[in-house]
Design a protein around this motif. Structure first.
Motif, PDB file in Angstrom:
ATOM      1  N   ILE A  27       0.844  -1.204   0.000  1.00  0.00           N
ATOM      2  CA  ILE A  27       0.000   0.000   0.000  1.00  0.00           C
ATOM      3  C   ILE A  27       0.877   1.252   0.000  1.00  0.00           C
ATOM      4  O   ILE A  27       0.592   2.223  -0.707  1.00  0.00           O
ATOM      5  CB  ILE A  27      -0.973   0.001   1.196  1.00  0.00           C
ATOM      6  CG1 ILE A  27      -1.957  -1.162   1.090  1.00  0.00           C
ATOM      7  CG2 ILE A  27      -1.748   1.320   1.252  1.00  0.00           C
ATOM      8  CD1 ILE A  27      -2.787  -1.378   2.344  1.00  0.00           C
ATOM      9  N   ALA A  28       1.941   1.242   0.785  1.00  0.00           N
ATOM     10  CA  ALA A  28       2.850   2.396   0.830  1.00  0.00           C
ATOM     11  C   ALA A  28       3.511   2.614  -0.531  1.00  0.00           C
ATOM     12  O   ALA A  28       3.625   3.763  -0.991  1.00  0.00           O
ATOM     13  CB  ALA A  28       3.911   2.186   1.907  1.00  0.00           C
ATOM     14  N   LEU A  29       3.916   1.542  -1.182  1.00  0.00           N
ATOM     15  CA  LEU A  29       4.516   1.655  -2.510  1.00  0.00           C
ATOM     16  C   LEU A  29       3.509   2.215  -3.512  1.00  0.00           C
ATOM     17  O   LEU A  29       3.835   3.089  -4.320  1.00  0.00           O
ATOM     18  CB  LEU A  29       5.027   0.286  -2.973  1.00  0.00           C
ATOM     19  CG  LEU A  29       5.661   0.238  -4.354  1.00  0.00           C
ATOM     20  CD1 LEU A  29       6.935   1.087  -4.380  1.00  0.00           C
ATOM     21  CD2 LEU A  29       5.971  -1.189  -4.748  1.00  0.00           C
ATOM     22  N   GLN A  30       2.287   1.730  -3.427  1.00  0.00           N
ATOM     23  CA  GLN A  30       1.236   2.231  -4.317  1.00  0.00           C
ATOM     24  C   GLN A  30       0.994   3.721  -4.072  1.00  0.00           C
ATOM     25  O   GLN A  30       0.895   4.500  -5.021  1.00  0.00           O
ATOM     26  CB  GLN A  30      -0.046   1.451  -4.087  1.00  0.00           C
ATOM     27  CG  GLN A  30      -1.233   2.016  -4.838  1.00  0.00           C
ATOM     28  CD  GLN A  30      -2.484   1.299  -4.454  1.00  0.00           C
ATOM     29  OE1 GLN A  30      -2.795   0.299  -5.041  1.00  0.00           O
ATOM     30  NE2 GLN A  30      -3.186   1.806  -3.467  1.00  0.00           N
ATOM     31  N   THR A  31       0.920   4.120  -2.830  1.00  0.00           N
ATOM     32  CA  THR A  31       0.695   5.529  -2.487  1.00  0.00           C
ATOM     33  C   THR A  31       1.828   6.395  -3.025  1.00  0.00           C
ATOM     34  O   THR A  31       1.587   7.463  -3.602  1.00  0.00           O
ATOM     35  CB  THR A  31       0.568   5.691  -0.960  1.00  0.00           C
ATOM     36  OG1 THR A  31      -0.471   4.836  -0.486  1.00  0.00           O
ATOM     37  CG2 THR A  31       0.260   7.122  -0.574  1.00  0.00           C
ATOM     38  N   LEU A  32       3.049   5.924  -2.864  1.00  0.00           N
ATOM     39  CA  LEU A  32       4.205   6.658  -3.373  1.00  0.00           C
ATOM     40  C   LEU A  32       4.156   6.794  -4.899  1.00  0.00           C
ATOM     41  O   LEU A  32       4.406   7.873  -5.433  1.00  0.00           O
ATOM     42  CB  LEU A  32       5.501   5.964  -2.947  1.00  0.00           C
ATOM     43  CG  LEU A  32       6.794   6.581  -3.464  1.00  0.00           C
ATOM     44  CD1 LEU A  32       7.005   7.971  -2.865  1.00  0.00           C
ATOM     45  CD2 LEU A  32       7.969   5.676  -3.149  1.00  0.00           C
ATOM     46  N   THR A  33       3.811   5.718  -5.587  1.00  0.00           N
ATOM     47  CA  THR A  33       3.788   5.780  -7.054  1.00  0.00           C
ATOM     48  C   THR A  33       2.671   6.683  -7.561  1.00  0.00           C
ATOM     49  O   THR A  33       2.856   7.385  -8.559  1.00  0.00           O
ATOM     50  CB  THR A  33       3.659   4.375  -7.682  1.00  0.00           C
ATOM     51  OG1 THR A  33       2.455   3.757  -7.237  1.00  0.00           O
ATOM     52  CG2 THR A  33       4.860   3.513  -7.352  1.00  0.00           C
ATOM     53  N   VAL A  34       1.529   6.703  -6.872  1.00  0.00           N
ATOM     54  CA  VAL A  34       0.445   7.611  -7.284  1.00  0.00           C
ATOM     55  C   VAL A  34       0.883   9.056  -7.060  1.00  0.00           C
ATOM     56  O   VAL A  34       0.633   9.931  -7.893  1.00  0.00           O
ATOM     57  CB  VAL A  34      -0.870   7.290  -6.534  1.00  0.00           C
ATOM     58  CG1 VAL A  34      -1.932   8.335  -6.833  1.00  0.00           C
ATOM     59  CG2 VAL A  34      -1.384   5.911  -6.919  1.00  0.00           C
ATOM     60  N   GLY A  57       5.967   6.105 -15.328  1.00  0.00           N
ATOM     61  CA  GLY A  57       5.378   6.078 -13.994  1.00  0.00           C
ATOM     62  C   GLY A  57       4.025   5.388 -13.973  1.00  0.00           C
ATOM     63  O   GLY A  57       3.665   4.735 -12.999  1.00  0.00           O
ATOM     64  N   ALA A  58       3.272   5.525 -15.055  1.00  0.00           N
ATOM     65  CA  ALA A  58       1.969   4.864 -15.147  1.00  0.00           C
ATOM     66  C   ALA A  58       2.136   3.347 -15.100  1.00  0.00           C
ATOM     67  O   ALA A  58       1.360   2.644 -14.438  1.00  0.00           O
ATOM     68  CB  ALA A  58       1.253   5.285 -16.424  1.00  0.00           C
ATOM     69  N   ARG A  59       3.142   2.863 -15.773  1.00  0.00           N
ATOM     70  CA  ARG A  59       3.392   1.414 -15.764  1.00  0.00           C
ATOM     71  C   ARG A  59       3.797   0.932 -14.367  1.00  0.00           C
ATOM     72  O   ARG A  59       3.363  -0.115 -13.905  1.00  0.00           O
ATOM     73  CB  ARG A  59       4.456   1.066 -16.791  1.00  0.00           C
ATOM     74  CG  ARG A  59       3.968   1.194 -18.216  1.00  0.00           C
ATOM     75  CD  ARG A  59       5.131   1.126 -19.215  1.00  0.00           C
ATOM     76  NE  ARG A  59       4.684   1.143 -20.581  1.00  0.00           N
ATOM     77  CZ  ARG A  59       4.316   2.224 -21.244  1.00  0.00           C
ATOM     78  NH1 ARG A  59       4.326   3.408 -20.658  1.00  0.00           N
ATOM     79  NH2 ARG A  59       3.932   2.151 -22.512  1.00  0.00           N
ATOM     80  N   VAL A  60       4.638   1.714 -13.712  1.00  0.00           N
ATOM     81  CA  VAL A  60       5.080   1.360 -12.363  1.00  0.00           C
ATOM     82  C   VAL A  60       3.900   1.412 -11.391  1.00  0.00           C
ATOM     83  O   VAL A  60       3.725   0.529 -10.552  1.00  0.00           O
ATOM     84  CB  VAL A  60       6.228   2.285 -11.901  1.00  0.00           C
ATOM     85  CG1 VAL A  60       6.584   2.036 -10.450  1.00  0.00           C
ATOM     86  CG2 VAL A  60       7.448   2.101 -12.795  1.00  0.00           C
ATOM     87  N   MET A  61       3.066   2.436 -11.515  1.00  0.00           N
ATOM     88  CA  MET A  61       1.895   2.569 -10.637  1.00  0.00           C
ATOM     89  C   MET A  61       0.930   1.406 -10.855  1.00  0.00           C
ATOM     90  O   MET A  61       0.381   0.857  -9.902  1.00  0.00           O
ATOM     91  CB  MET A  61       1.191   3.906 -10.908  1.00  0.00           C
ATOM     92  CG  MET A  61       0.043   4.224  -9.959  1.00  0.00           C
ATOM     93  SD  MET A  61      -1.586   3.587 -10.426  1.00  0.00           S
ATOM     94  CE  MET A  61      -1.812   4.255 -12.033  1.00  0.00           C
ATOM     95  N   LEU A 121      -7.631   7.771  -1.727  1.00  0.00           N
ATOM     96  CA  LEU A 121      -8.005   6.418  -1.311  1.00  0.00           C
ATOM     97  C   LEU A 121      -6.783   5.604  -0.874  1.00  0.00           C
ATOM     98  O   LEU A 121      -6.856   4.814   0.065  1.00  0.00           O
ATOM     99  CB  LEU A 121      -8.744   5.696  -2.442  1.00  0.00           C
ATOM    100  CG  LEU A 121     -10.143   6.202  -2.757  1.00  0.00           C
ATOM    101  CD1 LEU A 121     -10.706   5.491  -3.992  1.00  0.00           C
ATOM    102  CD2 LEU A 121     -11.073   6.023  -1.564  1.00  0.00           C
ATOM    103  N   SER A 122      -5.674   5.814  -1.560  1.00  0.00           N
ATOM    104  CA  SER A 122      -4.467   5.087  -1.220  1.00  0.00           C
ATOM    105  C   SER A 122      -3.926   5.546   0.130  1.00  0.00           C
ATOM    106  O   SER A 122      -3.492   4.718   0.949  1.00  0.00           O
ATOM    107  CB  SER A 122      -3.421   5.268  -2.320  1.00  0.00           C
ATOM    108  OG  SER A 122      -2.368   4.357  -2.160  1.00  0.00           O
ATOM    109  N   VAL A 123      -3.968   6.841   0.389  1.00  0.00           N
ATOM    110  CA  VAL A 123      -3.527   7.364   1.695  1.00  0.00           C
ATOM    111  C   VAL A 123      -4.455   6.841   2.790  1.00  0.00           C
ATOM    112  O   VAL A 123      -3.998   6.436   3.874  1.00  0.00           O
ATOM    113  CB  VAL A 123      -3.488   8.907   1.693  1.00  0.00           C
ATOM    114  CG1 VAL A 123      -3.329   9.471   3.097  1.00  0.00           C
ATOM    115  CG2 VAL A 123      -2.362   9.405   0.798  1.00  0.00           C
ATOM    116  N   LEU A 124      -5.755   6.797   2.505  1.00  0.00           N
ATOM    117  CA  LEU A 124      -6.713   6.271   3.476  1.00  0.00           C
ATOM    118  C   LEU A 124      -6.437   4.803   3.776  1.00  0.00           C
ATOM    119  O   LEU A 124      -6.445   4.382   4.934  1.00  0.00           O
ATOM    120  CB  LEU A 124      -8.136   6.447   2.946  1.00  0.00           C
ATOM    121  CG  LEU A 124      -9.266   5.986   3.849  1.00  0.00           C
ATOM    122  CD1 LEU A 124      -9.281   6.797   5.140  1.00  0.00           C
ATOM    123  CD2 LEU A 124     -10.590   6.109   3.123  1.00  0.00           C
TER     124      LEU A 124
END
Length: 129
Positions: A27-34, A57-61, A121-124
């Motif tokens: 989740i933290a990685l996802q939040t960072l990539t967004v 970045g879109a591919r990484v996210m 949503l990712s931060v939440l």
């Protein structure tokens, strides 16, 4: 005998609270990539290489969103945890898919607000873990 079970349960609780779980890391990685996507969106408007960074970045996210789904499944299946994180992760993957489609189609009027929603949503999700 009860005392041993209680001590073991407390030790398990202490160990899980000290070390971040794979789900929390995902989740933290996802939040960072967004968040980085928002940064590269700004670069997209101001520099010639911004489009390349935003595309990469879109591919990484998207990969981070898939990792979130995998982490949610792994947290649920072997440990017998709740299935709710799987639904959250799957919903986020659907939003990420819509985000990619809207970005490719250059529909900024929906792409930008969806990106803000995804970050929120990712931060939440990160705060709830």
């Amino acid at each position: 005998m009860k005392k041993t079970k209680t001590a073991a349960a407390e030790a398990t609780t202490v160990n899980t609270s000290r070390h971040p779980s794979f789900l929390r890391i995902a989740i933290a990685l996802q939040t960072l990539t967004v968040f980085l996507q928002a940064v590269t969106a700004g670069l997209l408007l101001t520099s010639p290489f911004g489009a390349t960074l935003h595309s990469a970045g879109a591919r990484v996210m998207y990969g981070a969103s898939m990792l979130y789904v995998l982490a949610a499944v792994l947290a649920w299946k072997p440990g017998g945890g709740p299935a709710r994180p799987i639904w959250h992760a799957s919903g986020f993957l659907v939003l990420a898919s819509a985000q990619v489609v809207l970005g490719i189609a250059h529909v900024s009027s929906a792409h930008l607000p969806l990106g803000v929603l995804m970050f929120g949503l990712s931060v939440l999700a990160l705060a709830r873990r």
